[in-house]
Design a protein around this motif. Structure first.
Motif, PDB file in Angstrom:
ATOM      1  N   ALA A  84      42.182 -31.655  12.727  1.00 24.36           N
ATOM      2  CA  ALA A  84      42.058 -30.451  11.909  1.00 24.36           C
ATOM      3  C   ALA A  84      41.126 -29.446  12.553  1.00 24.36           C
ATOM      4  CB  ALA A  84      41.558 -30.817  10.513  1.00 24.36           C
ATOM      5  N   ASP A  85      40.064 -29.933  13.192  1.00 22.73           N
ATOM      6  CA  ASP A  85      39.115 -29.037  13.848  1.00 22.73           C
ATOM      7  C   ASP A  85      39.703 -28.406  15.105  1.00 22.73           C
ATOM      8  OD1 ASP A  85      37.250 -29.689  11.912  1.00 22.73           O
ATOM      9  OD2 ASP A  85      36.252 -31.213  13.145  1.00 22.73           O
ATOM     10  N   GLN A  86      40.511 -29.181  15.831  1.00 20.13           N
ATOM     11  CA  GLN A  86      41.009 -28.714  17.117  1.00 20.13           C
ATOM     12  C   GLN A  86      42.318 -27.945  17.012  1.00 20.13           C
ATOM     13  OE1 GLN A  86      39.369 -29.058  20.067  1.00 20.13           O
ATOM     14  NE2 GLN A  86      37.694 -29.908  18.838  1.00 20.13           N
ATOM     15  N   ALA A  87      43.079 -28.142  15.964  1.00 21.34           N
ATOM     16  CA  ALA A  87      44.419 -27.555  15.874  1.00 21.34           C
ATOM     17  C   ALA A  87      44.374 -26.036  15.907  1.00 21.34           C
ATOM     18  CB  ALA A  87      45.111 -28.028  14.595  1.00 21.34           C
ATOM     19  N   THR A  88      45.308 -25.484  16.642  1.00 17.60           N
ATOM     20  CA  THR A  88      45.497 -24.041  16.683  1.00 17.60           C
ATOM     21  C   THR A  88      46.788 -23.711  15.952  1.00 17.60           C
ATOM     22  OG1 THR A  88      44.354 -23.823  18.800  1.00 17.60           O
ATOM     23  CG2 THR A  88      45.851 -22.040  18.168  1.00 17.60           C
ATOM     24  N   VAL A  89      46.695 -22.843  14.967  1.00 18.39           N
ATOM     25  CA  VAL A  89      47.861 -22.473  14.188  1.00 18.39           C
ATOM     26  C   VAL A  89      48.400 -21.156  14.734  1.00 18.39           C
ATOM     27  CG1 VAL A  89      48.756 -21.994  11.892  1.00 18.39           C
ATOM     28  CG2 VAL A  89      46.877 -23.615  12.183  1.00 18.39           C
ATOM     29  N   GLY A  90      49.538 -21.221  15.376  1.00 15.87           N
ATOM     30  CA  GLY A  90      50.136 -20.031  15.949  1.00 15.87           C
ATOM     31  C   GLY A  90      51.123 -19.376  15.007  1.00 15.87           C
TER      32      GLY A  90
ATOM     33  N   SER B 211      36.994 -38.853   5.579  1.00 10.02           N
ATOM     34  CA  SER B 211      37.382 -37.783   4.669  1.00 10.02           C
ATOM     35  C   SER B 211      37.715 -36.560   5.517  1.00 10.02           C
ATOM     36  CB  SER B 211      36.256 -37.465   3.687  1.00 10.02           C
ATOM     37  OG  SER B 211      35.070 -37.111   4.378  1.00 10.02           O
ATOM     38  N   ILE B 212      38.629 -35.751   5.039  1.00 17.47           N
ATOM     39  CA  ILE B 212      39.085 -34.587   5.803  1.00 17.47           C
ATOM     40  C   ILE B 212      38.782 -33.337   5.005  1.00 17.47           C
ATOM     41  CG2 ILE B 212      41.068 -33.393   6.797  1.00 17.47           C
ATOM     42  CD1 ILE B 212      41.348 -37.095   6.142  1.00 17.47           C
ATOM     43  N   SER B 213      38.185 -32.374   5.661  1.00 19.52           N
ATOM     44  CA  SER B 213      37.928 -31.079   5.048  1.00 19.52           C
ATOM     45  C   SER B 213      38.266 -30.000   6.060  1.00 19.52           C
ATOM     46  CB  SER B 213      36.453 -30.959   4.632  1.00 19.52           C
ATOM     47  OG  SER B 213      36.195 -29.702   4.031  1.00 19.52           O
ATOM     48  N   THR B 214      39.126 -29.071   5.675  1.00 21.13           N
ATOM     49  CA  THR B 214      39.520 -28.022   6.608  1.00 21.13           C
ATOM     50  C   THR B 214      39.558 -26.679   5.911  1.00 21.13           C
ATOM     51  OG1 THR B 214      41.273 -27.265   8.110  1.00 21.13           O
ATOM     52  CG2 THR B 214      41.972 -28.503   6.155  1.00 21.13           C
ATOM     53  N   THR B 215      39.189 -25.664   6.630  1.00 18.85           N
ATOM     54  CA  THR B 215      39.288 -24.289   6.145  1.00 18.85           C
ATOM     55  C   THR B 215      40.449 -23.558   6.789  1.00 18.85           C
ATOM     56  OG1 THR B 215      37.760 -23.529   7.868  1.00 18.85           O
ATOM     57  CG2 THR B 215      36.798 -24.139   5.737  1.00 18.85           C
ATOM     58  N   LYS B 216      41.122 -24.200   7.712  1.00 22.55           N
ATOM     59  CA  LYS B 216      42.229 -23.543   8.406  1.00 22.55           C
ATOM     60  C   LYS B 216      43.478 -23.517   7.538  1.00 22.55           C
ATOM     61  CE  LYS B 216      40.723 -24.784  13.065  1.00 22.55           C
ATOM     62  NZ  LYS B 216      41.081 -25.531  14.301  1.00 22.55           N
ATOM     63  N   GLY B 217      44.377 -22.641   7.872  1.00 26.87           N
ATOM     64  CA  GLY B 217      45.643 -22.558   7.167  1.00 26.87           C
ATOM     65  C   GLY B 217      46.684 -21.892   8.030  1.00 26.87           C
ATOM     66  N   GLY B 218      47.848 -21.723   7.489  1.00 24.54           N
ATOM     67  CA  GLY B 218      48.937 -21.052   8.191  1.00 24.54           C
ATOM     68  C   GLY B 218      49.258 -19.742   7.509  1.00 24.54           C
ATOM     69  N   HIS B 219      50.511 -19.369   7.549  1.00 17.53           N
ATOM     70  CA  HIS B 219      50.940 -18.149   6.894  1.00 17.53           C
ATOM     71  C   HIS B 219      52.394 -18.315   6.496  1.00 17.53           C
ATOM     72  CE1 HIS B 219      52.914 -17.056  10.718  1.00 17.53           C
ATOM     73  NE2 HIS B 219      51.793 -17.496  11.278  1.00 17.53           N
ATOM     74  N   GLU B 220      52.965 -17.354   5.834  1.00 14.56           N
ATOM     75  CA  GLU B 220      54.329 -17.480   5.316  1.00 14.56           C
ATOM     76  C   GLU B 220      55.294 -17.884   6.418  1.00 14.56           C
ATOM     77  OE1 GLU B 220      57.672 -14.913   2.773  1.00 14.56           O
ATOM     78  OE2 GLU B 220      55.789 -13.980   3.413  1.00 14.56           O
ATOM     79  N   GLY B 221      56.011 -18.969   6.171  1.00 14.56           N
ATOM     80  CA  GLY B 221      56.975 -19.450   7.151  1.00 14.56           C
ATOM     81  C   GLY B 221      56.372 -20.231   8.286  1.00 14.56           C
ATOM     82  N   ALA B 222      55.077 -20.402   8.309  1.00 11.48           N
ATOM     83  CA  ALA B 222      54.424 -21.114   9.413  1.00 11.48           C
ATOM     84  C   ALA B 222      53.216 -21.852   8.871  1.00 11.48           C
ATOM     85  CB  ALA B 222      53.996 -20.129  10.507  1.00 11.48           C
ATOM     86  N   TYR B 223      53.446 -23.090   8.439  1.00  6.38           N
ATOM     87  CA  TYR B 223      52.410 -23.883   7.777  1.00  6.38           C
ATOM     88  C   TYR B 223      51.563 -24.667   8.770  1.00  6.38           C
ATOM     89  CZ  TYR B 223      54.311 -23.232   3.059  1.00  6.38           C
ATOM     90  OH  TYR B 223      54.712 -22.713   1.861  1.00  6.38           O
ATOM     91  N   LEU B 224      50.339 -24.972   8.338  1.00  2.27           N
ATOM     92  CA  LEU B 224      49.550 -26.021   8.969  1.00  2.27           C
ATOM     93  C   LEU B 224      49.879 -27.296   8.203  1.00  2.27           C
ATOM     94  CD1 LEU B 224      47.368 -27.314  10.719  1.00  2.27           C
ATOM     95  CD2 LEU B 224      45.649 -26.426   9.119  1.00  2.27           C
TER      96      LEU B 224
ATOM     97  N   PHE C 215      40.545 -35.756   0.838  1.00  2.00           N
ATOM     98  CA  PHE C 215      41.234 -34.670   1.546  1.00  2.00           C
ATOM     99  C   PHE C 215      40.998 -33.375   0.786  1.00  2.00           C
ATOM    100  CE2 PHE C 215      44.022 -32.143   3.889  1.00  2.00           C
ATOM    101  CZ  PHE C 215      44.582 -32.858   4.939  1.00  2.00           C
ATOM    102  N   GLU C 216      40.324 -32.456   1.461  1.00  5.35           N
ATOM    103  CA  GLU C 216      39.990 -31.168   0.867  1.00  5.35           C
ATOM    104  C   GLU C 216      40.464 -30.059   1.793  1.00  5.35           C
ATOM    105  OE1 GLU C 216      36.042 -28.991  -1.037  1.00  5.35           O
ATOM    106  OE2 GLU C 216      35.813 -30.368   0.646  1.00  5.35           O
ATOM    107  N   SER C 217      41.217 -29.116   1.244  1.00  4.00           N
ATOM    108  CA  SER C 217      41.697 -27.996   2.043  1.00  4.00           C
ATOM    109  C   SER C 217      41.309 -26.684   1.384  1.00  4.00           C
ATOM    110  CB  SER C 217      43.218 -28.056   2.200  1.00  4.00           C
ATOM    111  OG  SER C 217      43.700 -26.878   2.826  1.00  4.00           O
ATOM    112  N   LYS C 218      40.693 -25.817   2.177  1.00  6.42           N
ATOM    113  CA  LYS C 218      40.292 -24.495   1.688  1.00  6.42           C
ATOM    114  C   LYS C 218      41.139 -23.389   2.299  1.00  6.42           C
ATOM    115  CE  LYS C 218      35.562 -25.995   0.801  1.00  6.42           C
ATOM    116  NZ  LYS C 218      34.116 -25.773   1.057  1.00  6.42           N
ATOM    117  N   GLY C 219      42.200 -23.763   2.988  1.00  5.93           N
ATOM    118  CA  GLY C 219      43.081 -22.772   3.599  1.00  5.93           C
ATOM    119  C   GLY C 219      44.307 -22.490   2.747  1.00  5.93           C
ATOM    120  N   ASP C 220      45.106 -21.555   3.212  1.00  5.71           N
ATOM    121  CA  ASP C 220      46.384 -21.226   2.582  1.00  5.71           C
ATOM    122  C   ASP C 220      47.520 -21.748   3.460  1.00  5.71           C
ATOM    123  OD1 ASP C 220      44.865 -19.723   0.720  1.00  5.71           O
ATOM    124  OD2 ASP C 220      44.921 -17.974   2.061  1.00  5.71           O
ATOM    125  N   TYR C 221      48.675 -21.925   2.888  1.00  6.84           N
ATOM    126  CA  TYR C 221      49.848 -22.408   3.614  1.00  6.84           C
ATOM    127  C   TYR C 221      49.529 -23.690   4.392  1.00  6.84           C
ATOM    128  CZ  TYR C 221      51.964 -17.940   2.429  1.00  6.84           C
ATOM    129  OH  TYR C 221      52.476 -16.855   1.738  1.00  6.84           O
TER     130      TYR C 221
END
Length: 799
Positions: free
Chosen positions: A477-483, A499-512, A533-539
Motif C-alpha cells: 500500500a505504501d509503495q503502490a503507484t496509482v496511475g 493491520s493496513i492503513s492507507t490514504t491512497k486511492g484511485g479515481h473514476e474507472g481506475a481503482y486502487l 483494514f482502514e482506508s482513507k482514500g477514494d475509489y
C-alpha cells in the motif's frame, strides 16, 4: 472483433453444478441427437463461440461435420458478424448468405448473437435503421420470435471506428426503438456497445451511454484479450498476469453503471482469446503447450468472475489465422482441444458423422446473468468492407504492425486473444524493469500497475513483482503507484498478522484494488490493532479477504472516503473482547462500516458473523454499519452480532439495502436511524430478516422519511415483529408493499452460521422479489433473475 477485424480488433460449489446439470438437461431435451454422435454435454454460456464468417465457404456454414462437432459439445451461443462484404472490393453479402450463416447456428441448437449495424464508416442513423430493419426481417425468418441477442455494432469506441459516445447513443436511441416495435412479441435482446477493451476511457464511455440510452440496453458487452508483448522476453508472464484484470474490469463497469442508473446491468464478454493483432506467434506449434495451459487458466478465470457474465464467446470457431478451435471440417487445434476438455471433461475427440441433424433444433437460450487492460481481439472489419488502419501504438511499445492493418477478407489477419483463469499468475522469469513494483505491463499501461504480496515474500529485497513479492500488504500500500488505469495489489494465500492503513486511492474507472488471489485464503489477523483494514482514500476496493479482530479491533474494515467497494470478504470475531459491562455505554464498533463524511460506497456479497460478545446484546456494536450517504448494501449475509445485523446512522440518506440475509442478531435485523439529519430516500427491498431478538426492520423516528421504500421483504420469527418504529411499536411504514411473513425455507438453516442459506424450490422467496434496488447478480455470481422474477435474499434459486 467482429470476427477479428484486421484493424478494428487488434484487440459459480454445488450451485454451479446444479445450474450446469439443469442446462444440460434442457439441451438434451430440445436438441435432437444426430446418428453417430452424443447428446450435447454442456450449455454453460461461458462456452460460446464466434463464427468467423470471412467468406461464404466458412466451414461452420458449409460443413455438416463442423456443425455437428460444435452441436455435440452443446455450444450454447454463437456470435455471428452479418458482414456487408467478405472483401473490401468484393460484392455485397447476399440475403441467402446471411441466412445460411444464421441457419447454421439454428441447426446446432444454439442461441444466436448477431452483430447488426451501428454508426461508423460514414453511416447515418437513418442508413443504420434501414439496414438493421432488413436484417431483422431475415433474423425473424430464421429464428421467429425465439431468443436472439442483437449486438449494436462492434467496437464502436475503438480508435479505428472513432464513434463518439454521443453519436453511438443517438443512433441507438433512433434505431433500437424501431427494431423493438417491428416484432414486439419476439424475445430479442439488445446488446452494446461491444468495446474492444475495458480501460478508463471505456468506463467513461459506458457510463455516458447507459445514462443516455433510451431504451436501456438489455446487456452490455466488451472484449478481453491479454497478450500485448509477444516477442518480448516476458510475454508469457504478461499473458497470464493480465488475466487477473478481468475481475477488475467487471467491477469497474458494475460500479460505474450503478452510479449512473442506480443498479447494475448484465453483460457479455462477446470476444476473448489470448492475443490479437499480429501477435500470432502465441498460436504457433512451438507454443502449443503454453496456449493449452493458458486457455485452461482463462476459462477458470471466467468461471470465477462475479457477477458472472451472461455469456463469453471465444474468438473464433473455425480456422482463421491460426487461432480457430477447429481447422478443416473437424480437426481440433491445440486451443480447440483445451477448450473441449474444459467444456466436456474429455480430451478424446470422437469424429462425428457427416450427416446433419434431421431437423433444425430449437435454440437453447443461455442464462441471462446480470451485471481491460490490454489491447485485444481481432474484431471483424467494418461492415462496409472499407480499409481499417491499425490502432495507434501505445506509448513505450513498438508498433504492432509497422503499418496499416490488412483489409477485411485479406489474407493476413492478426490472431485473437484467450480465456481467463482463476489461478494466480506464474512468477515472472524476467521481472519487468522500472524499479520496485513496476507495472507488469511492458509499454501498455491500460490494465494498471500490478503488485504482488506473499507471506514468504520480502519487503526489503522484493520488488513487488510476482517473481519477487513483498511480504506485507502495508508495504505494498505504501509503495503502490496509482496511475491513470489504477493499480492492483494481489495478495497470495497465507496469514498476514498486520493491520493496513492507507490514504491512497484511485479515481473514476481506475481503482486502487487490494484483492486476495483466492477468496478467503488471504487472512488478515493482526495481533493488536483497532482497525485491521482502514482506508482513507477514494475509489479503493477490498476484495476476497478473511479478516478477524481477535487482537482487540473495533472495526474489521473501516472506510473514510467515497466510491469504495468492499466485496466478497468474510469479517468475523470483531469486538469479541468486550465485557458485558462495556455494552452499557457507547463503545461503537462494527465489522464493516464507513464514516459520516463518506458517500457512494458499496458493500457487496460479504459474510459477517460473531461481532461483539454475542449473544450478549450491545446496542452500538453492529455487523455492517454505514454512516455515509447513497451507499449500497447488497447480497450480504450477516448473523450473530451483539447489535443489529445492518445498521445505518449519521449522514445516512439515499442508501440501497437489497437482497441481504440478516439473522440471529441480538438486536434488529436491519436498523435505520437519522442521527445527524432526517434519513430519507432509503430503498430497502428483497431482504430476508429472521430470528432477530428485536424487530426484523426497525425505523427510528428521525429516519421515517416520506420517500423511503420498503418492498418485498420477508420476515420470520423476529421476536418483536416485522417493522418496528422507535423500538417500541410495530407499524406499517409508508411506501411498503410485497411484505411476506413466512418461513423462507432455506436448504439448511442454522442459527450458528454453519447452515446452507440457499433457497429450496418451494421457498416463498422464489420469484417474489422486486427489481427495485436488486443487484444484477446473486451471491454466487449467478444471474438475477434466474426465473420469472427476482428472488428474495442473497441467492437466486438455481433453475
Amino acid at each position: 472483433m467482429y470476427g477479428p477485424s484486421p484493424g478494428a480488433s487488434r484487440r459459480l460449489g454445488s450451485r454451479l453444478t446444479l445450474i450446469l446439470a439443469f442446462l444440460v438437461a434442457v439441451a438434451s431435451a430440445v436438441v435432437p441427437t444426430a446418428r453417430g454422435t452424443t447428446t450435447p454435454t454442456t450449455a454453460d454460456p461461458l462456452f460460446g463461440i464466434n463464427m468467423s464468417f470471412f467468406g461464404a465457404d466458412d466451414a461452420f456454414v458449409t460443413q455438416a461435420a463442423t456443425r455437428e462437432l460444435f452441436r455435440s459439445w452443446g455450444v450454447p451461443i454463437v456470435r455471428v458478424p452479418l458482414r456487408d462484404r467478405f472483401k473490401p472490393d468484393g460484392p455485397p453479402v447476399t440475403d441467402d448468405q446471411w441466412m445460411s450463416a444464421m441457419r447454421a447456428v439454428r441447426d446446432i441448437g444454439a442461441t444466436p448473437m448477431l452483430i447488426i449495424r451501428a454508426p461508423g464508416s460514414g453511416r447515418t442513423a437513418d442508413d443504420v435503421k434501414k439496414t438493421d430493419l432488413h436484417l431483422l426481417d431475415l433474423i425473424h425468418q430464421v429464428f421467429g420470435d425465439g431468443t436472439a441477442y442483437l449486438e449494436f455494432g462492434n467496437e464502436p469506441d475503438g480508435p479505428d471506428a472513432g464513434v463518439p459516445v454521443a453519436d453511438y447513443t443517438a443512433a441507438w436511441n433512433t434505431v433500437v426503438p424501431a427494431l423493438k416495435s417491428r416484432y414486439p412479441k419476439a424475445a430479442y435482446r439488445y446488446v452494446g456497445p461491444a468495446s474492444w477493451r475495458v480501460d478508463h476511457d471505456y468506463v467513461k464511455y459506458i457510463g455516458a451511454f447507459v445514462a443516455g440510452a433510451t431504451p436501456e440496453p438489455d446487456y452490455l458487452s466488451w472484449h478481453e484479450y491479454v497478450c500485448d508483448t509477444v516477442g518480448d522476453s516476458d510475454w508469457k508472464q504478461t499473458c497470464e498476469t493480465h488475466l487477473a484484470n478481468w475481475q477488475t474490469h467487471v467491477t469497474d463497469v458494475e460500479m460505474t453503471v450503478q452510479g449512473k442508473i442506480g443498479r447494475q446491468l448484465p453483460y457479455f464478454i462477446s470476444e476473448w482469446n489470448a492475443d490479437s493483432g499480429d501477435k500470432g506467434s502465441v498460436y504457433t506449434e512451438a507454443n502449443a503447450g503454453y496456449l493449452a495451459s493458458w486457455t485452461t487458466k482463462a476459462i477458470e478465470r471466467l468461471r470465477g468472475l462475479r457477477p458472472a457474465p451472461a455469456g463469453a464467446m471465444v474468438y473464433t470457431a473455425t480456422d482463421h489465422e491460426q487461432f480457430g478451435l477447429v481447422t478443416g471440417a473437424d480437426r481440433l487445434t491445440t486451443q480447440g482441444r483445451a477448450f473441449r476438455q474444459a467444456m466436456t471433461g474429455s480430451s478424446t475427440v470422437t469424429r462425428p458423422k457427416a450427416e446433419p441433424p434431421s431437423e433444425p433444433a430449437s435454440p437453447v437460450p443461455p442464462p441471462t446473468t446480470p451485471a481491460s487492460g490490454t489491447r485485444s481481439g481481432t474484431d471483424a472489419p467494418p461492415e462496409d468492407g472499407s480499409q481499417v488502419d491499425s490502432p495507434p501504438t501505445p506509448t513505450g511499445s513498438p508498433s504492432p504492425t509497422g503499418g496499416s492493418s490488412p483489409e477485411e477478407g485479406s489474407s493476413h489477419v492478426d490472431s485473437p486473444p484467450a480465456t481467463p483463469s482463476s489461478e494466480s499468475p506464474s512468477p515472472a522469469e524476467n521481472p519487468p524493469s522500472g524499479g520496485p513494483g513496476a507495472s507488469q505491463d511492458t509499454g501498455n499501461q491500460d490494465t494498471g500497475n500490478q503488485y504482488y504480496v506473499a507471506s514468504d515474500g520480502d519487503d526489503a529485497k522484493g520488488d513487488g513483482t510476482s517473481a519477487h513479492p513483498w511480504a506485507t500488504i502495508q508495504h505494498a500500500a505504501d509503495q503502490a503507484t496509482v496511475g491513470n488505469a489504477g493499480a492492483t495489489v494481489h495478495v497470495a494465500d497465507g496469514t498476514y498478522a498486520e493491520s493496513i492503513s492507507t490514504t491512497k486511492g484511485g479515481h473514476e474507472g481506475a481503482y486502487l484494488t487490494f484483492e486476495a488471489e483466492h477468496p478467503g485464503k488471504a487472512v488478515i489477523a493482526p495481533k493488536t490493532s483497532a482497525f485491521p483494514f482502514e482506508s482513507k482514500g477514494d475509489y479503493v476496493r477490498v476484495i476476497g479477504f478473511d479478516i478477524s479482530g481477535t487482537g482487540g479491533a473495533w472495526s474489521g474494515i473501516l472506510i473514510w472516503g467515497h466510491h469504495n467497494v468492499i466485496q466478497g470478504n468474510h469479517v468475523h470475531d470483531v469486538l469479541t473482547h468486550l465485557a458485558s459491562s462495556d455494552c452499557d455505554g457507547s463503545p461503537g464498533g462494527q465489522a464493516i462500516g464507513d464514516d459520516a463524511a463518506a458517500s457512494d460506497n458499496a458493500f457487496i456479497g460479504n459474510r459477517v458473523d460473531h461481532i461483539g460478545p454475542y449473544p450478549t446484546a450491545c446496542e452500538y456494536v453492529h455487523g455492517i454499519y454505514p454512516s455515509g450517504g447513497a451507499d449500497v448494501i447488497a447480497n450480504n449475509i450477516v448473523s450473530q452480532t451483539s447489535g443489529s445485523g445492518i445498521r445505518f446512522n449519521h449522514n445516512a440518506k439515499g442508501a440501497t439495502i437489497a437482497n441481504n440475509l440478516s439473522f440471529a442478531n441480538a438486536n434488529h435485523g436491519i436498523y435505520i436511524t437519522g442521527g445527524d439529519s432526517t434519513a430519507d430516500g432509503f430503498v430497502i427491498t428483497n431482504n430476508i430478516v429472521r430470528d432477530n431478538a428485536m424487530y426484523g426492520i426497525n425505523v427510528r423516528g428521525d429516519a421515517n422519511g416520506p420517500h423511503n421504500e420498503y418492498r418485498n421483504n420477508l420476515f420470520f420469527d423476529n421476536h418483536k415483529g416485522r417493522y418496528g418504529l422507535d423500538n417500541s411499536e410495530e407499524f406499517t411504514p409508508p411506501n411498503s408493499s410485497g411484505t411476506l411473513d413466512a418461513d423462507p425455507r432455506l436448504v439448511r438453516y442454522a442459527a450458528d452460521g454453519t447452515g446452507d442459506y440457499h433457497l429450496t424450490a418451494d421457498s416463498p422467496c422464489v420469484d417474489a422479489g422486486t427489481t427495485t434496488g436488486a443487484p444484477a447478480g446473486d451471491l454466487d455470481g449467478g444471474r438475477r433473475p434466474a426465473g420469472k422474477g427476482i428472488d428474495i435474499g442473497p441467492y437466486e434459486l438455481a433453475r
